[in-house]
Design a protein around this motif. Structure first.
Motif, short mmCIF file in Angstrom:
data_model
loop_
_atom_site.label_atom_id
_atom_site.label_comp_id
_atom_site.label_asym_id
_atom_site.label_seq_id
_atom_site.Cartn_x
_atom_site.Cartn_y
_atom_site.Cartn_z
N ILE A 9 56.30 -43.64 78.44
CA ILE A 9 57.00 -43.27 76.98
C ILE A 9 57.86 -44.83 76.53
O ILE A 9 58.18 -45.75 77.44
CB ILE A 9 57.96 -42.56 77.00
N GLY A 10 57.82 -45.19 75.18
CA GLY A 10 58.37 -46.33 74.73
C GLY A 10 59.68 -46.20 74.78
O GLY A 10 60.35 -45.33 74.29
N LEU A 22 63.49 -38.01 83.03
CA LEU A 22 61.95 -37.55 83.11
C LEU A 22 61.52 -37.80 84.58
O LEU A 22 61.68 -38.81 85.01
CB LEU A 22 60.82 -38.48 82.33
N PRO A 23 61.40 -36.65 85.17
CA PRO A 23 61.49 -36.77 86.84
C PRO A 23 60.04 -37.25 87.30
O PRO A 23 60.04 -38.20 88.40
CB PRO A 23 61.09 -35.38 87.26
N GLY A 24 58.85 -37.36 86.45
CA GLY A 24 57.72 -37.95 87.01
C GLY A 24 57.29 -39.40 86.34
O GLY A 24 56.09 -39.78 86.57
N LEU A 25 58.39 -39.95 85.73
CA LEU A 25 57.99 -40.96 84.74
C LEU A 25 57.91 -42.35 85.77
O LEU A 25 58.74 -42.46 86.69
CB LEU A 25 59.11 -41.42 83.83
N ARG A 26 56.73 -43.09 85.64
CA ARG A 26 56.47 -44.15 86.38
C ARG A 26 56.08 -45.45 85.59
O ARG A 26 55.98 -46.73 85.97
CB ARG A 26 55.22 -43.99 87.28
N PHE A 27 56.34 -45.17 84.31
CA PHE A 27 55.80 -46.42 83.34
C PHE A 27 56.46 -46.31 82.15
O PHE A 27 56.36 -45.10 81.36
CB PHE A 27 54.33 -46.20 83.27
N ALA A 28 57.04 -47.45 81.51
CA ALA A 28 57.51 -47.25 80.20
C ALA A 28 57.59 -48.65 79.72
O ALA A 28 56.93 -49.75 80.24
CB ALA A 28 59.20 -47.13 80.28
N MET A 242 50.83 -44.05 76.73
CA MET A 242 52.25 -43.79 76.47
C MET A 242 52.77 -43.33 74.90
O MET A 242 51.99 -43.54 74.01
CB MET A 242 53.18 -44.87 76.61
N LEU A 243 53.77 -42.55 75.04
CA LEU A 243 54.03 -42.08 73.67
C LEU A 243 54.77 -43.17 73.07
O LEU A 243 56.01 -43.58 73.55
CB LEU A 243 54.89 -40.92 73.84
N GLU A 244 54.50 -43.55 71.52
CA GLU A 244 55.20 -44.41 70.98
C GLU A 244 55.90 -43.70 69.99
O GLU A 244 55.30 -43.13 68.99
CB GLU A 244 54.41 -45.41 70.46
N ARG A 245 57.37 -44.04 69.85
CA ARG A 245 58.19 -43.24 68.78
C ARG A 245 59.42 -44.20 68.36
O ARG A 245 60.03 -44.68 69.32
CB ARG A 245 58.69 -41.95 69.49
N ASP A 246 59.30 -44.50 67.33
CA ASP A 246 60.28 -45.49 66.65
C ASP A 246 61.30 -45.09 65.68
O ASP A 246 61.79 -45.79 64.80
CB ASP A 246 59.57 -46.86 66.33
N PRO A 269 48.59 -36.43 85.20
CA PRO A 269 49.72 -35.29 85.56
C PRO A 269 50.80 -35.26 84.45
O PRO A 269 51.26 -36.52 84.10
CB PRO A 269 50.06 -35.71 86.95
N PRO A 270 51.46 -34.31 84.38
CA PRO A 270 52.80 -34.40 83.57
C PRO A 270 53.76 -35.05 84.15
O PRO A 270 54.04 -34.99 85.60
CB PRO A 270 53.06 -32.89 83.34
N VAL A 271 54.63 -35.61 83.29
CA VAL A 271 55.86 -36.49 83.67
C VAL A 271 57.14 -35.70 83.51
O VAL A 271 58.48 -36.25 83.88
CB VAL A 271 55.86 -37.89 83.43
N THR A 272 57.17 -34.40 82.74
CA THR A 272 58.22 -33.79 82.51
C THR A 272 58.86 -32.84 83.38
O THR A 272 59.66 -32.15 83.16
CB THR A 272 57.99 -32.93 81.00
#
Length: 273
Positions: A9-10, A22-28, A242-246, A269-272
């Motif tokens: 995610i951004g 976010l428990p599974g997040l590995r990248f931002a 990645m989800l980009e939201r601004d 896999p889900p990261v949520t």
């Protein structure tokens, strides 16, 4: 970026608390210009790094597509931020944002001419000379094409990537927006570019106004973009999307639903949870 980071995610200050949970997040990804090279990190960003989340600085003001050489100060800042974040790579746009000292305040499309290819390549190489990590180049969403274009988008992008040995940041929402506004097949671009060079993808929402689709980053990701993600990943699955939201951030449940939808479409896999 060869590591399969999955769905990210951004990072934005307005949703820092949500991102942190976010428990599974590995990248931002973080806007490079929002990070000081030597001052304090934005609140919450340091905690992500401590968790082992890879954070990629995403530049918006280098103006790689300008006819003038990139600003050495801006390149230095991007390189220093990458070092500070221990980033695996950086990214920037194939666009110009200034000319003759005038700031446009917006990402503007580069004419798809051989002269423009030479200018982009020269600026990318100037930037690479100071970076310790690879750079991924992002084609932008454009509301118009220049009348003197000599190359189609696929040939334009491929030549730049080959001559610079850069990676590709493919914004699937931009691919959808450009095709919709041009009346072409969005998936056709996938056959014209080196998909194996994709470092990661942006996925974002948009909306139509007066017959024109705008890549707003403030709307939910439409089903058509998710279908395009699935099409891309069936051909070659990128290591990260990645989800980009601004802006106009929805409740956490809606953000999670979008992240889960991207995971489902891509096969990551889900990261949520």
């Amino acid at each position: 970026m060869t590591t399969a980071y999955g769905v990210g995610i951004g990072w934005r200050p307005e949703i820092a608390g949500y991102v942190a949970r976010l428990p599974g997040l590995r990248f931002a990804e973080v806007v490079a210009e929002s990070v000081h090279a030597h001052g304090d990190l934005p609140a919450g960003l340091g905690e992500l790094l401590e968790r082992g989340v890879a954070v990629v600085p995403h530049g918006v003001k280098l103006s790689l597509g300008g006819a003038e050489p990139v600003s050495p100060e801006r390149v230095t800042h991007l390189a220093e931020v990458a070092r500070r974040l221990h980033a695996p790579l950086v990214s920037e746009h194939i666009a110009f944002v200034r000319a003759g000292g005038v700031e446009a305040g917006h990402l503007l499309p580069v004419p798809r001419t051989r002269e423009a290819v030479d200018a982009v390549v020269a600026n990318v190489k100037r930037t690479q000379a100071e970076l310790d990590v690879p750079i991924a180049l992002e084609p932008i969403a454009a509301l118009f094409d220049w009348p003197d274009d000599e190359l189609d988008e696929g040939a334009f992008l491929t030549e730049i990537l080959e001559r610079t040995d850069a990676l590709l940041l493919l914004d699937v929402a931009n691919v959808y927006a450009n095709a919709l506004n041009r009346g072409t097949d969005p998936a056709a671009l996938f056959t014209r570019i080196p998909l194996e060079r994709i470092a990661y993808c942006h996925v974002a929402g948009g909306s139509s106004h007066d017959g024109v689709y705008h890549d707003t980053h403030t709307d939910a990701v439409p089903a058509e973009v998710l279908d395009l993600v699935a099409d891309l990943c069936a051909r070659h699955r990128p290591p990260a999307l990645m989800l980009e939201r601004d802006g106009d951030y929805p409740p956490a449940a809606e953000l999670s639903a979008e992240l889960d939808a991207i995971a489902a479409a891509s096969g990551h896999p889900p990261v949520t949870r």
